[in-house]
Design a protein around this motif. Structure first.
Motif, PDB file in Angstrom:
ATOM      1  N   UNK A 168       0.664  -1.308  -0.076  1.00 48.63           N
ATOM      2  CA  UNK A 168       0.000   0.038   0.018  1.00 48.63           C
ATOM      3  C   UNK A 168       0.844   1.166   0.017  1.00 48.63           C
ATOM      4  N   UNK A 169       1.780   1.312   0.756  1.00 49.07           N
ATOM      5  CA  UNK A 169       2.513   2.445   0.904  1.00 49.07           C
ATOM      6  C   UNK A 169       3.322   3.006  -0.435  1.00 49.07           C
ATOM      7  N   UNK A 170       3.644   1.732  -1.287  1.00 51.18           N
ATOM      8  CA  UNK A 170       4.322   2.168  -2.558  1.00 51.18           C
ATOM      9  C   UNK A 170       3.199   2.696  -3.565  1.00 51.18           C
ATOM     10  N   UNK A 171       2.156   1.986  -3.578  1.00 52.19           N
ATOM     11  CA  UNK A 171       1.073   2.458  -4.513  1.00 52.19           C
ATOM     12  C   UNK A 171       0.627   3.622  -3.973  1.00 52.19           C
ATOM     13  N   UNK A 172       0.582   3.899  -3.113  1.00 51.51           N
ATOM     14  CA  UNK A 172       0.111   5.392  -2.405  1.00 51.51           C
ATOM     15  C   UNK A 172       1.204   6.434  -2.991  1.00 51.51           C
ATOM     16  N   UNK A 173       2.426   6.123  -2.767  1.00 52.00           N
ATOM     17  CA  UNK A 173       3.633   6.974  -3.422  1.00 52.00           C
ATOM     18  C   UNK A 173       3.569   7.062  -4.752  1.00 52.00           C
ATOM     19  N   UNK A 174       3.187   6.102  -5.627  1.00 54.74           N
ATOM     20  CA  UNK A 174       2.963   6.181  -7.087  1.00 54.74           C
ATOM     21  C   UNK A 174       1.724   7.101  -7.402  1.00 54.74           C
ATOM     22  N   UNK A 175       0.631   6.920  -6.837  1.00 56.30           N
ATOM     23  CA  UNK A 175      -0.527   7.850  -7.047  1.00 56.30           C
ATOM     24  C   UNK A 175      -0.305   9.048  -6.698  1.00 56.30           C
ATOM     25  N   UNK A 176       0.255   9.322  -5.599  1.00 51.42           N
ATOM     26  CA  UNK A 176       0.514  10.758  -5.362  1.00 51.42           C
ATOM     27  C   UNK A 176       1.501  11.616  -5.784  1.00 51.42           C
ATOM     28  N   UNK A 177       2.682  11.105  -6.364  1.00 48.04           N
ATOM     29  CA  UNK A 177       3.769  11.564  -6.835  1.00 48.04           C
ATOM     30  C   UNK A 177       2.983  12.587  -8.141  1.00 48.04           C
ATOM     31  N   UNK A 178       3.841  13.709  -8.242  1.00 47.40           N
ATOM     32  CA  UNK A 178       3.681  14.478  -9.457  1.00 47.40           C
ATOM     33  C   UNK A 178       4.481  14.003 -10.730  1.00 47.40           C
TER      34      UNK A 178
END
Length: 86
Positions: free
Chosen positions: A58-68
Protein backbone atom coordinates in the motif's frame (compact mmCIF):
# COMPACT_ATOMS: atom_id res chain seq x y z
CA UNK A 1 8.12 11.81 -27.62
CA UNK A 2 7.11 11.03 -24.04
CA UNK A 3 8.86 8.19 -22.30
CA UNK A 4 6.03 5.84 -21.43
CA UNK A 5 6.48 2.55 -19.59
CA UNK A 6 3.85 -0.18 -19.20
CA UNK A 7 4.22 -2.74 -16.41
CA UNK A 8 1.91 -5.74 -16.65
CA UNK A 9 1.13 -8.90 -18.56
CA UNK A 10 2.90 -10.13 -21.68
CA UNK A 11 -0.09 -9.97 -24.06
CA UNK A 12 -0.96 -6.36 -23.23
CA UNK A 13 2.74 -5.49 -23.30
CA UNK A 14 3.08 -6.96 -26.80
CA UNK A 15 0.30 -4.74 -28.12
CA UNK A 16 1.69 -1.64 -26.49
CA UNK A 17 5.17 -2.36 -27.86
CA UNK A 18 3.64 -2.21 -31.33
CA UNK A 19 2.56 1.34 -30.48
CA UNK A 20 6.08 2.27 -29.40
CA UNK A 21 5.60 1.98 -25.64
CA UNK A 22 8.42 0.58 -23.54
CA UNK A 23 7.13 -2.42 -21.59
CA UNK A 24 8.01 -4.74 -18.73
CA UNK A 25 6.07 -8.01 -18.63
CA UNK A 26 6.25 -9.13 -15.00
CA UNK A 27 4.98 -11.80 -12.66
CA UNK A 28 3.11 -10.94 -9.48
CA UNK A 29 6.30 -11.45 -7.48
CA UNK A 30 8.20 -8.92 -9.61
CA UNK A 31 5.51 -6.22 -9.61
CA UNK A 32 6.61 -4.19 -6.57
CA UNK A 33 10.32 -4.18 -7.41
CA UNK A 34 9.63 -3.24 -11.03
CA UNK A 35 7.35 -0.40 -9.95
CA UNK A 36 10.03 0.92 -7.55
CA UNK A 37 12.56 0.91 -10.40
CA UNK A 38 10.12 2.62 -12.75
CA UNK A 39 9.34 5.41 -10.30
CA UNK A 40 13.06 6.16 -10.01
CA UNK A 41 13.88 5.49 -13.65
CA UNK A 42 13.20 8.80 -15.36
CA UNK A 43 10.04 7.87 -17.28
CA UNK A 44 7.48 10.58 -17.90
CA UNK A 45 4.53 8.20 -17.60
CA UNK A 46 4.13 4.79 -15.97
CA UNK A 47 1.11 2.66 -16.89
CA UNK A 48 0.60 -0.12 -14.34
CA UNK A 49 -1.73 -3.08 -14.74
CA UNK A 50 -4.64 -2.97 -12.33
CA UNK A 51 -4.34 -6.75 -12.04
CA UNK A 52 -1.03 -6.32 -10.19
CA UNK A 53 -2.22 -3.83 -7.56
CA UNK A 54 -2.80 -6.49 -4.90
CA UNK A 55 0.88 -7.49 -5.15
CA UNK A 56 2.21 -4.01 -4.38
CA UNK A 57 2.50 -2.78 -0.79
CA UNK A 58 0.00 0.00 0.00
CA UNK A 59 2.69 2.63 0.81
CA UNK A 60 4.41 2.07 -2.56
CA UNK A 61 1.11 2.28 -4.44
CA UNK A 62 0.18 5.45 -2.54
CA UNK A 63 3.60 6.95 -3.36
CA UNK A 64 3.05 6.26 -7.06
CA UNK A 65 -0.47 7.70 -7.04
CA UNK A 66 0.50 10.83 -5.08
CA UNK A 67 3.69 11.69 -6.97
CA UNK A 68 3.67 14.54 -9.46
CA UNK A 69 6.28 12.78 -11.58
CA UNK A 70 6.15 10.41 -13.23
CA UNK A 71 2.54 10.51 -14.27
CA UNK A 72 1.11 7.22 -12.99
CA UNK A 73 -2.04 5.41 -14.09
CA UNK A 74 -3.64 2.09 -13.30
CA UNK A 75 -4.88 0.48 -16.51
CA UNK A 76 -6.81 -2.69 -17.40
CA UNK A 77 -5.22 -5.44 -19.44
CA UNK A 78 -6.07 -6.07 -23.08
CA UNK A 79 -9.17 -8.04 -22.02
CA UNK A 80 -10.41 -5.29 -19.70
CA UNK A 81 -9.49 -7.14 -16.52
CA UNK A 82 -8.11 -5.12 -13.64
CA UNK A 83 -9.90 -1.90 -14.50
CA UNK A 84 -9.52 0.43 -11.52
CA UNK A 85 -12.59 1.61 -9.63
CA UNK A 86 -13.69 5.17 -10.30
Amino acid sequence: MAQVLYIGDEVTAAGLRLAGVETRAVTAGEAAATLREALAGGHECVLFSGRLVEFVPEPLLRQALDAREPLFALVPDVLGRGAPAD
